[in-house]
Design a protein around this motif. Structure first.
Motif, mmCIF file in Angstrom:
data_model
loop_
_atom_site.group_PDB
_atom_site.id
_atom_site.type_symbol
_atom_site.label_atom_id
_atom_site.label_comp_id
_atom_site.label_asym_id
_atom_site.label_seq_id
_atom_site.Cartn_x
_atom_site.Cartn_y
_atom_site.Cartn_z
ATOM 1 N N LEU A 112 90.414 41.293 88.580
ATOM 2 C CA LEU A 112 91.125 42.219 89.375
ATOM 3 C C LEU A 112 92.321 42.609 88.927
ATOM 4 C CD1 LEU A 112 90.986 43.174 92.620
ATOM 5 C CD2 LEU A 112 92.044 40.881 92.910
ATOM 6 N N SER A 113 92.911 42.264 87.605
ATOM 7 C CA SER A 113 94.095 42.507 87.060
ATOM 8 C C SER A 113 94.523 44.074 86.837
ATOM 9 C CB SER A 113 94.424 41.617 85.791
ATOM 10 O OG SER A 113 93.230 41.892 84.840
ATOM 11 N N GLY A 114 93.385 44.843 86.651
ATOM 12 C CA GLY A 114 93.533 46.171 86.595
ATOM 13 C C GLY A 114 93.828 47.061 87.701
ATOM 14 N N VAL A 115 93.337 46.315 88.935
ATOM 15 C CA VAL A 115 93.776 46.804 90.255
ATOM 16 C C VAL A 115 94.945 46.470 90.455
ATOM 17 C CG1 VAL A 115 93.396 46.809 92.607
ATOM 18 C CG2 VAL A 115 91.375 46.959 91.134
ATOM 19 N N VAL A 116 95.585 45.208 90.005
ATOM 20 C CA VAL A 116 96.758 44.825 90.322
ATOM 21 C C VAL A 116 97.890 45.469 89.633
ATOM 22 C CG1 VAL A 116 98.434 42.846 89.871
ATOM 23 C CG2 VAL A 116 95.977 42.358 90.722
ATOM 24 N N TYR A 117 97.493 45.941 88.368
ATOM 25 C CA TYR A 117 98.513 46.767 87.615
ATOM 26 C C TYR A 117 98.739 48.258 88.187
ATOM 27 C CZ TYR A 117 99.863 43.642 83.801
ATOM 28 O OH TYR A 117 100.486 42.460 83.143
#
Length: 201
Positions: A112-117
């Motif tokens: 999910l880190s791409g969405v978080v960034y």
């Protein structure tokens, strides 16, 4: 609108946590085989990952860290325009996912880190471009508390998809700028309309 939509934030976050934890438990039962549905750059089978990669994680720490950050930045986006969160999540999934598929290293990219960034950069850029007191204060707080996230766009940790972070940040910044300009234009038009109506009285 914010006061009406705000109570929906908690159910949204609870549902997100339940869904992603459930998927991770299923993934563990299948010996993490579901991660093959992540983004695999330039492979036709990896195209599925453009949609599925935010739901898949490499371990519990990966999942929990992402969920905590996701919850925080979702709550901050909610302060600007609650009803926009759905569109931002779609854009934050598809745009970075597609760029990862085109440009990233050959590997399996999940998380999910791409969405978080994407949400992080959106909050920062939206706030400073929108330039309302509330939005600027939120942006400053985010930079002060989470400015260290910028290091995540560099290839400094083995096994980390820095490409997801980088493309998520770029796309979030662009969308934050676009939507801030759009909201400035709309609020200006409304203000001009009210002033015109007042002067015509």
């Amino acid at each position: 609108m914010n006061s009406i939509s705000q109570p929906k934030l908690l159910p949204f976050l609870i549902t997100t946590w339940i869904l992603l934890v459930a998927i991770h438990l299923i993934n563990l039962l299948f010996a993490m085989q579901l991660n093959y549905y992540g983004v695999i750059p330039r492979e036709s089978s990896g195209l599925y990952g453009i949609i599925f990669h935010p739901f898949l994680h490499g371990g519990w720490s990966h999942l929990i860290n992402n969920l905590i950050s996701f919850s925080l930045f979702s709550a901050l986006v909610w302060q600007f325009k609650p009803n926009r969160i759905w569109l931002l999540l779609v854009l934050g999934t598809l745009l970075p996912g597609l760029l990862v598929w085109i440009f990233a290293r050959t590997s399996i990219h999940v998380g999910l880190s791409g969405v978080v960034y994407f949400l992080w950069a959106y909050v920062v850029f939206y706030g400073f471009v929108r330039r309302s007191i509330k939005s600027v204060v939120i942006s400053i707080i985010v930079i002060f508390l989470y400015g260290g996230m910028a290091w995540g766009v560099l290839p400094i940790k083995e096994g980390m998809s820095f490409e997801s972070h980088l493309f998520g940040m770029i796309c979030g910044a662009v969308m934050g700028y676009i939507y801030a300009k759009q909201d400035i234009k709309n609020s200006g038009s409304l203000r001009q309309k009210i002033e015109k109506e007042i002067t015509s009285l």
